[in-house]
Design a protein around this motif. Structure first.
Motif, mmCIF file in Angstrom:
data_model
loop_
_atom_site.group_PDB
_atom_site.id
_atom_site.type_symbol
_atom_site.label_atom_id
_atom_site.label_comp_id
_atom_site.label_asym_id
_atom_site.label_seq_id
_atom_site.Cartn_x
_atom_site.Cartn_y
_atom_site.Cartn_z
ATOM 1 N N VAL A 1 9.515 2.257 2.147
ATOM 2 C CA VAL A 1 10.400 3.293 1.590
ATOM 3 C C VAL A 1 9.635 4.604 1.418
ATOM 4 O O VAL A 1 8.433 4.609 1.115
ATOM 5 N N ASN A 2 10.313 5.719 1.634
ATOM 6 C CA ASN A 2 9.761 7.048 1.360
ATOM 7 C C ASN A 2 10.380 7.570 0.073
ATOM 8 O O ASN A 2 11.547 7.288 -0.202
ATOM 9 N N ASN A 3 9.616 8.371 -0.678
ATOM 10 C CA ASN A 3 10.215 8.975 -1.870
ATOM 11 C C ASN A 3 10.617 10.421 -1.583
ATOM 12 O O ASN A 3 10.628 11.265 -2.462
ATOM 13 N N PHE A 4 10.958 10.713 -0.316
ATOM 14 C CA PHE A 4 11.360 12.067 0.100
ATOM 15 C C PHE A 4 12.277 11.922 1.313
ATOM 16 O O PHE A 4 12.303 10.861 1.942
ATOM 17 N N PRO A 5 13.047 12.976 1.682
ATOM 18 C CA PRO A 5 13.986 12.839 2.804
ATOM 19 C C PRO A 5 13.254 12.626 4.130
ATOM 20 O O PRO A 5 12.273 13.299 4.408
ATOM 21 N N THR A 6 13.731 11.675 4.929
ATOM 22 C CA THR A 6 13.109 11.437 6.236
ATOM 23 C C THR A 6 13.702 12.385 7.269
ATOM 24 O O THR A 6 14.810 12.875 7.110
ATOM 25 N N ALA A 7 12.954 12.647 8.312
ATOM 26 C CA ALA A 7 13.396 13.464 9.454
ATOM 27 C C ALA A 7 13.887 14.851 9.051
ATOM 28 O O ALA A 7 14.720 15.437 9.710
ATOM 29 N N HIS B 1 -0.453 15.312 -2.306
ATOM 30 C CA HIS B 1 -0.674 14.285 -3.330
ATOM 31 C C HIS B 1 0.447 13.254 -3.343
ATOM 32 O O HIS B 1 1.623 13.589 -3.290
ATOM 33 N N GLN B 2 0.056 11.984 -3.451
ATOM 34 C CA GLN B 2 1.043 10.900 -3.403
ATOM 35 C C GLN B 2 1.913 10.810 -4.648
ATOM 36 O O GLN B 2 2.959 10.155 -4.621
ATOM 37 N N ASP B 3 1.506 11.446 -5.726
ATOM 38 C CA ASP B 3 2.388 11.455 -6.904
ATOM 39 C C ASP B 3 3.707 12.144 -6.571
ATOM 40 O O ASP B 3 4.730 11.874 -7.192
ATOM 41 N N GLN B 4 3.683 13.049 -5.591
ATOM 42 C CA GLN B 4 4.898 13.778 -5.224
ATOM 43 C C GLN B 4 5.524 13.275 -3.915
ATOM 44 O O GLN B 4 6.735 13.199 -3.802
ATOM 45 N N LEU B 5 4.686 12.960 -2.923
ATOM 46 C CA LEU B 5 5.202 12.566 -1.600
ATOM 47 C C LEU B 5 4.415 11.376 -1.081
ATOM 48 O O LEU B 5 3.196 11.472 -0.903
ATOM 49 N N LYS B 6 5.107 10.277 -0.847
ATOM 50 C CA LYS B 6 4.381 9.117 -0.299
ATOM 51 C C LYS B 6 5.345 8.147 0.364
ATOM 52 O O LYS B 6 6.557 8.149 0.117
ATOM 53 N N THR B 7 4.773 7.297 1.195
ATOM 54 C CA THR B 7 5.472 6.130 1.723
ATOM 55 C C THR B 7 4.843 4.901 1.074
ATOM 56 O O THR B 7 3.626 4.838 0.916
ATOM 57 N N GLY C 1 11.626 17.325 8.556
ATOM 58 C CA GLY C 1 10.454 18.177 8.755
ATOM 59 C C GLY C 1 9.429 17.986 7.664
ATOM 60 O O GLY C 1 8.630 18.861 7.401
ATOM 61 N N LEU C 2 9.441 16.829 6.986
ATOM 62 C CA LEU C 2 8.439 16.556 5.951
ATOM 63 C C LEU C 2 7.498 15.420 6.360
ATOM 64 O O LEU C 2 7.103 14.606 5.546
ATOM 65 N N ALA C 3 7.175 15.366 7.644
ATOM 66 C CA ALA C 3 6.137 14.456 8.146
ATOM 67 C C ALA C 3 6.311 13.017 7.690
ATOM 68 O O ALA C 3 5.362 12.350 7.316
ATOM 69 N N SER C 4 7.561 12.533 7.714
ATOM 70 C CA SER C 4 7.807 11.168 7.247
ATOM 71 C C SER C 4 7.180 10.131 8.177
ATOM 72 O O SER C 4 6.685 9.106 7.728
ATOM 73 N N SER C 5 7.162 10.409 9.498
ATOM 74 C CA SER C 5 6.598 9.415 10.424
ATOM 75 C C SER C 5 5.083 9.321 10.242
ATOM 76 O O SER C 5 4.504 8.247 10.418
ATOM 77 N N ALA C 6 4.440 10.428 9.874
ATOM 78 C CA ALA C 6 2.987 10.405 9.646
ATOM 79 C C ALA C 6 2.648 9.471 8.489
ATOM 80 O O ALA C 6 1.805 8.582 8.608
ATOM 81 N N ALA C 7 3.322 9.661 7.357
ATOM 82 C CA ALA C 7 3.078 8.805 6.193
ATOM 83 C C ALA C 7 3.478 7.367 6.505
ATOM 84 O O ALA C 7 2.784 6.421 6.137
ATOM 85 N N GLY C 8 4.593 7.199 7.208
ATOM 86 C CA GLY C 8 5.115 5.866 7.506
ATOM 87 C C GLY C 8 4.179 5.036 8.363
ATOM 88 O O GLY C 8 3.869 3.883 8.026
ATOM 89 N N PHE C 9 3.705 5.608 9.468
ATOM 90 C CA PHE C 9 2.820 4.842 10.359
ATOM 91 C C PHE C 9 1.427 4.669 9.757
ATOM 92 O O PHE C 9 0.787 3.635 9.963
ATOM 93 N N CYS D 1 0.843 -1.198 0.000
ATOM 94 C CA CYS D 1 0.000 0.000 0.000
ATOM 95 C C CYS D 1 0.877 1.247 0.000
ATOM 96 O O CYS D 1 2.075 1.178 0.295
ATOM 97 N N THR D 2 0.268 2.375 -0.327
ATOM 98 C CA THR D 2 0.959 3.669 -0.218
ATOM 99 C C THR D 2 0.125 4.592 0.673
ATOM 100 O O THR D 2 -1.093 4.411 0.793
ATOM 101 N N ALA D 3 0.794 5.561 1.300
ATOM 102 C CA ALA D 3 0.090 6.536 2.143
ATOM 103 C C ALA D 3 0.754 7.894 2.001
ATOM 104 O O ALA D 3 1.949 8.003 1.696
#
Length: 397
Positions: A112-118, A41-47, A120-128, A9-11
């Motif tokens: 995997v994230n398609n953006f830098p983690t940690a 939008h997930q086309d640009q930022l997603k886990t 300040g781009l809410a990586s933990s929000a998308a991840g969990f 899945c993606t989020a």
């Protein structure tokens, strides 16, 4: 070895326009105030997360962005435990469909994230959000999932929906009423555009979790904000979103961002998430709006230096020119504007004069152009699985 059951899945990432900062219960992640966000939008930022279950797996394991991590992390365990509990409950309630799902089987998780983690781009929000959504699909769990995602990362509950989402703080001690609700879907405001100005992809000096704890213990402004400011702000923000009232939406967004960072300054010792580049962006936005005599652009900053800009489609090309004028991009061949294409525009000389700020070369490494997008979704194509048929990560590219 039996073939594992595999789901991918993606989020999405979400950006809060009325901020969450501070918990009243650390373990359950219950916030001291409600919050509201826009799902990007997930086309640009997603886990992307793949979960596999198999009788032959010896233990639960997790791989994040190419390397194995500690599965015993308490927040990960909360999410796993809760999904398995709900799956067992469904089976004991007589749901025969669940007999084919090995509830006792161990899981392998790859994300995997398609953006830098940690950064300040809410990586933990998308991840969990992605983890909980994928586990729920694997174990046949349906219904309210945002309460479970919240226990992984507070803002993850808002990533369980697309569009405009409120996280209702709730009143109960067990947290069962602290959940996310969609205010409007992503299709509601198609003209709204979002720019992420990435000032640095470095790790934050103070993580959100420890920053919040210090703020709760030491900031008087935090308590005032939660009790006297946010409740009214939530009502006004929901109204602004529903009416698509951009000036009202923009003003609340900027004021709330400013107050959140004021709370960080009111923390003892103070926390600085904004950089000189961030302050320059703030000045640019206010001077741009003043030049037109109306609020055409707004900013918000989470716990990091990256600006998230909201504007309407018709103003986007010119404002992006203003950003490029103020922060001349490096000419090293990398793309400065990524994501959704933006038409070119000419910056009027009078506007350049009105902005009147010194240029900062290399202040912004790139700009990501995006819009509001949908919530988590299942990836149907097996070729997209991050785990192979043996249940182990495919070669990381």
């Amino acid at each position: 070895m039996d073939n594992p059951n595999i789901v991918t899945c993606t989020a999405p990432v979400n950006i809060a326009v009325v901020k969450y900062w501070g918990k009243r219960n650390e373990e359950l992640i219950l916030p001291i105030n409600s919050s509201l966000s826009v799902t990007l939008h997930q086309d640009q930022l997603k886990t992307t997360t793949t979960v596999a279950t198999s009788r032959s797996f010896q233990e639960d394991r997790i791989w994040l962005n190419g390397k194995e991590e500690d599965i015993t992390h308490p927040r990960l365990q909360s999410c796993l435990r809760e999904i398995r509990r709900l799956a067992r409950k469904r089976r004991s309630d007589g749901d025969t469909e669940l007999d084919s799902i090995g509830l006792s089987h161990k899981v392998h998780i790859c994300s995997v994230n398609n953006f830098p983690t940690a950064a300040g781009l809410a990586s933990s929000a998308a991840g969990f959000a992605c983890l909980v959504y994928t586990l729920a699909k694997v174990f046949g769990v349906e219904g309210e999932l945002s309460c479970i995602a919240r226990q992984g990362s507070g803002s993850a509950c808002r990533s369980m929906y697309g569009g405009f989402v409120q996280w209702i703080m709730g009143q109960r001690d067990d947290g069962k009423d602290s959940l996310a609700q969609q205010v409007e879907p992503e299709s509601h405001w198609p003209e709204l555009r979002i720019l992420v100005l990435v000032a640095s992809a470095e790790k934050k000096p103070v993580g959100s979790t420890s920053g919040m704890q210090t703020s709760v213990q030491t900031s008087c402004l935090l308590k005032h904000r939660a009790k006297s400011v946010v409740p009214d702000r939530m009502v006004k923000m929901i109204e602004a979103v529903r009416k698509k009232d951009f000036p009202a939406f923009a003003e609340i967004t900027m004021k709330d961002s400013n107050q959140f960072h004021a709370t960080c300054l009111d923390t003892y010792p103070p926390i600085f998430y904004l950089s000189s580049v961030s302050q320059h962006v703030i000045s640019l936005v206010h001077r741009y709006n003043k030049y037109y005599g109306e609020t055409r652009v707004s900013y918000t900053f989470d716990a990091g230096p990256n600006a998230v800009i909201f504007t309407l489609e018709q103003h986007l090309p010119e404002f992006l020119q203003a950003v490029q004028h103020l922060f001349p991009p490096k000419t090293n061949g990398g793309k400065f504007i990524k994501g959704l294409p933006v038409n070119s525009a000419v910056l009027p000389e009078e506007l350049k004069k009105a902005i009147g700020l010194e240029t900062m070369s290399n202040g912004i490494s790139y700009v990501l152009s995006t819009k509001a997008g949908p919530g988590p979704c299942v990836v149907k194509d097996p070729a997209q699985h991050l785990l192979g048929s043996d249940g182990f990560p495919k070669e990381m590219l």
